[in-house]
Design a protein around this motif. Structure first.
Motif, mmCIF file in Angstrom:
data_model
loop_
_atom_site.group_PDB
_atom_site.id
_atom_site.type_symbol
_atom_site.label_atom_id
_atom_site.label_comp_id
_atom_site.label_asym_id
_atom_site.label_seq_id
_atom_site.Cartn_x
_atom_site.Cartn_y
_atom_site.Cartn_z
ATOM 1 N N UNK A 107 1.734 -1.479 -9.958
ATOM 2 C CA UNK A 107 1.284 -2.631 -9.158
ATOM 3 C C UNK A 107 2.301 -3.775 -9.119
ATOM 4 N N UNK A 108 2.927 -4.091 -10.245
ATOM 5 C CA UNK A 108 3.908 -5.178 -10.263
ATOM 6 C C UNK A 108 5.128 -4.845 -9.413
ATOM 7 N N UNK A 109 5.583 -3.592 -9.507
ATOM 8 C CA UNK A 109 6.732 -3.158 -8.702
ATOM 9 C C UNK A 109 6.373 -3.137 -7.225
ATOM 10 N N UNK B 61 0.830 -1.208 0.000
ATOM 11 C CA UNK B 61 0.000 0.000 0.000
ATOM 12 C C UNK B 61 0.864 1.256 0.000
ATOM 13 N N UNK B 62 1.952 1.229 0.790
ATOM 14 C CA UNK B 62 2.844 2.388 0.826
ATOM 15 C C UNK B 62 3.525 2.606 -0.524
ATOM 16 N N UNK B 63 3.939 1.522 -1.174
ATOM 17 C CA UNK B 63 4.596 1.638 -2.475
ATOM 18 C C UNK B 63 3.628 2.182 -3.526
ATOM 19 N N UNK B 64 2.389 1.704 -3.501
ATOM 20 C CA UNK B 64 1.382 2.218 -4.432
ATOM 21 C C UNK B 64 1.112 3.690 -4.184
ATOM 22 N N UNK B 65 1.094 4.079 -2.919
ATOM 23 C CA UNK B 65 0.864 5.479 -2.580
ATOM 24 C C UNK B 65 1.999 6.366 -3.083
ATOM 25 N N UNK B 66 3.202 5.803 -3.158
ATOM 26 C CA UNK B 66 4.358 6.560 -3.668
ATOM 27 C C UNK B 66 4.419 6.591 -5.180
ATOM 28 N N UNK B 67 3.443 5.953 -5.856
ATOM 29 C CA UNK B 67 3.383 5.994 -7.305
ATOM 30 C C UNK B 67 3.978 4.795 -8.010
ATOM 31 N N UNK B 68 4.319 3.731 -7.263
ATOM 32 C CA UNK B 68 4.890 2.541 -7.900
ATOM 33 C C UNK B 68 3.829 1.787 -8.683
ATOM 34 N N UNK C 8 6.546 -6.588 -5.823
ATOM 35 C CA UNK C 8 7.920 -7.051 -5.627
ATOM 36 C C UNK C 8 8.536 -6.418 -4.388
ATOM 37 N N UNK C 9 8.283 -5.137 -4.167
ATOM 38 C CA UNK C 9 8.802 -4.468 -2.972
ATOM 39 C C UNK C 9 8.192 -5.087 -1.715
ATOM 40 N N UNK C 10 6.893 -5.361 -1.775
ATOM 41 C CA UNK C 10 6.218 -5.952 -0.621
ATOM 42 C C UNK C 10 6.762 -7.343 -0.321
ATOM 43 N N UNK C 11 6.983 -8.150 -1.367
ATOM 44 C CA UNK C 11 7.560 -9.479 -1.156
ATOM 45 C C UNK C 11 8.961 -9.384 -0.565
ATOM 46 N N UNK C 12 9.746 -8.437 -1.060
ATOM 47 C CA UNK C 12 11.103 -8.259 -0.538
ATOM 48 C C UNK C 12 11.074 -7.885 0.937
ATOM 49 N N UNK C 13 10.148 -6.999 1.309
ATOM 50 C CA UNK C 13 10.040 -6.591 2.707
ATOM 51 C C UNK C 13 9.595 -7.756 3.589
ATOM 52 N N UNK C 14 8.635 -8.539 3.117
ATOM 53 C CA UNK C 14 8.143 -9.674 3.895
ATOM 54 C C UNK C 14 9.245 -10.714 4.091
ATOM 55 N N UNK C 15 10.014 -10.982 3.040
ATOM 56 C CA UNK C 15 11.103 -11.956 3.146
ATOM 57 C C UNK C 15 12.184 -11.435 4.082
ATOM 58 N N UNK C 16 12.530 -10.156 3.962
ATOM 59 C CA UNK C 16 13.553 -9.576 4.837
ATOM 60 C C UNK C 16 13.131 -9.642 6.300
ATOM 61 N N UNK C 17 11.862 -9.364 6.564
ATOM 62 C CA UNK C 17 11.357 -9.443 7.942
ATOM 63 C C UNK C 17 11.405 -10.876 8.449
ATOM 64 N N UNK C 18 11.031 -11.825 7.599
ATOM 65 C CA UNK C 18 11.051 -13.232 8.000
ATOM 66 C C UNK C 18 12.472 -13.706 8.289
ATOM 67 N N UNK C 19 13.438 -13.230 7.528
ATOM 68 C CA UNK C 19 14.842 -13.593 7.767
ATOM 69 C C UNK C 19 15.294 -13.082 9.129
ATOM 70 N N UNK C 20 14.918 -11.852 9.457
ATOM 71 C CA UNK C 20 15.296 -11.300 10.762
ATOM 72 C C UNK C 20 14.673 -12.099 11.893
ATOM 73 N N UNK C 21 13.396 -12.451 11.771
ATOM 74 C CA UNK C 21 12.728 -13.235 12.804
ATOM 75 C C UNK C 21 13.353 -14.619 12.937
ATOM 76 N N UNK C 22 13.663 -15.238 11.809
ATOM 77 C CA UNK C 22 14.285 -16.569 11.830
ATOM 78 C C UNK C 22 15.652 -16.520 12.511
ATOM 79 N N UNK C 23 16.429 -15.494 12.175
ATOM 80 C CA UNK C 23 17.765 -15.386 12.773
ATOM 81 C C UNK C 23 17.671 -15.177 14.280
ATOM 82 N N UNK C 24 16.750 -14.335 14.728
ATOM 83 C CA UNK C 24 16.605 -14.082 16.161
ATOM 84 C C UNK C 24 16.150 -15.335 16.907
#
Length: 392
Positions: free
Chosen positions: A323-325, A314-321, A328-344
């Motif tokens: 839909x496909x982009x 939603x934030x990326x769309x609000x910034x004018x990205x 991809x940004x949302x997936x990247x953020x979700x994966x990055x968050x999951x990596x941090x949680x897994x590592x902790x």
């Protein structure tokens, strides 16, 4: 040397294309018939062009002591090249009926092998006492056996170039990308032989048979040789280089995502070497990198949070990205968050909490597209926020 340059450059391009295929041929130990055919045709083609250079013709005569020996050598190589072109296109294209492809290939090999043998026999039976480097075809057009040799070569060459051009052009309508481009360049190169070189030489020879002199057409035919050979070389190289370049680009694109998921435990370390596009094992390295990323994403999938993905999208769309982009940004953020949680949780040796969305959420964008945004500001903010929350 100036007159030799275009032939050496053209032959060098064909030889380069052959060398690009050589590592794969060595790995298969010659068992891949298609690959073997490609290397053979490129090698023969380069030999034809190197041998056609004026200085090479002179050297061959001096080395063997046989007047005009370069002519049957070039004719035999060109005839072999012509037949191999048909065999290559037949096997390259393949088809549902492999037995028919093999029959046609064997028939072509038999016909053009016979033509090569006949050229050698006719030259041996004939007499060519005067060295003719540039106008052999017309000078000896009416000489017994030699005239028949010239006619046989022209017919075999014209039939092969026309067939190869037609096969390449028809096949190009069924494929896409660099393969289509390569086939159309090949079709044009072969057509230049059929529509330019062969008619010019045939007309000049025919004129001699009727008592006329059209030798100027021989020079025109020579001018057509190198450009058409270059087109054939480029036609073979385009699909090869296009595939290798695409693999190299994708390998490089996946680098940020591979480094981002590295903290996820399990599996071997990724291969992150910067490989050149000519690296023979690039496809294997690309497969390893994709497998490495996918395995680690699966390992931390229980930490996927659909709320994070929806928020970032939603934030990326609000910034004018687009839909496909945004996805991809949302997936990247979700994966990055999951990596941090897994590592902790791995450090704390705690059981991963199954979130509300964990079983239903998955990434939707292509991995290379996701990798492009792993280091974007919004993804870095999500990673810092998650890291701060788990440490609090």
């Amino acid at each position: 040397m100036t007159g030799d340059l275009i032939f050496f450059v053209s032959g060098g391009m064909l030889l380069l294309a052959c060398l690009l295929k050589l590592p794969a041929l060595i790995r298969t130990r010659g068992r891949d018939r298609l690959l073997s055919s490609i290397c053979a045709i490129l090698l023969v083609g380069s030999g034809v062009l190197f041998l056609t250079a004026p200085s090479a013709i002179t050297f061959l005569r001096r080395a063997t002591g046989v007047t005009n020996i370069a002519v049957p050598a070039i004719y035999i190589l060109l005839t072999a090249f012509s037949g191999a072109s048909i065999v290559l296109v037949l096997n390259w294209r393949g088809g549902p009926d492999l037995s028919q492809t093999r029959r046609l290939s064997r028939l072509t090999i038999w016909i053009y092998g016979t033509c090569c043998a006949l050229i050698a026999v006719l030259f041996a039976l004939g007499d060519t006492p005067v060295e003719e480097r540039f106008r052999f075809d017309t000078y000896y057009a009416t000489t017994p056996y030699i005239g028949e040799m010239i006619a046989l070569y022209l017919v075999a060459h014209a039939a092969a170039t026309f067939t190869a051009s037609r096969l390449c052009w028809r096949w190009s309508h069924e494929v896409h990308g660099t393969l289509r481009s390569g086939l159309r360049v090949l079709a044009t190169g072969y057509l230049m032989h059929y529509a330019g070189y062969d008619p010019a030489v045939a007309a000049a020879v025919g004129a001699r048979w009727t008592g006329h002199n059209w030798d100027f057409l021989i020079e025109f035919a020579r001018l057509m040789t190198a450009p058409s050979a270059i087109l054939v070389a480029v036609g073979f190289m385009i699909p090869l280089l296009g595939q290798r370049t695409a693999e190299a680009v994708r390998y490089w694109q996946l680098g940020p995502l591979a480094r981002a998921v590295r903290p996820v435990e399990g599996g071997s370390s990724p291969v992150l070497l910067a490989l050149p596009w000519w690296q023979p094992h690039l496809r294997l390295r690309l497969t390893q990198r994709q497998t490495f990323i996918s395995d680690r994403i699966v390992s931390c999938k229980v930490y996927f949070d659909g709320q994070i993905r929806d928020e970032v999208r939603a934030a990326a769309l609000a910034d004018g990205a687009a839909p496909e982009t945004a996805s991809a940004i949302a997936d990247a953020a979700m994966i990055a968050a999951a990596v941090e949680l897994h590592r902790h949780n791995s450090k704390q040796r705690s059981t991963p909490p199954i979130g509300e969305y964990a079983q239903a959420v998955g990434y939707t964008a292509d991995l290379a597209h996701i990798s492009r945004f792993v280091r974007s500001p919004i993804v870095r903010d999500i990673r810092r926020r998650v890291s701060t929350n788990v440490q609090a």
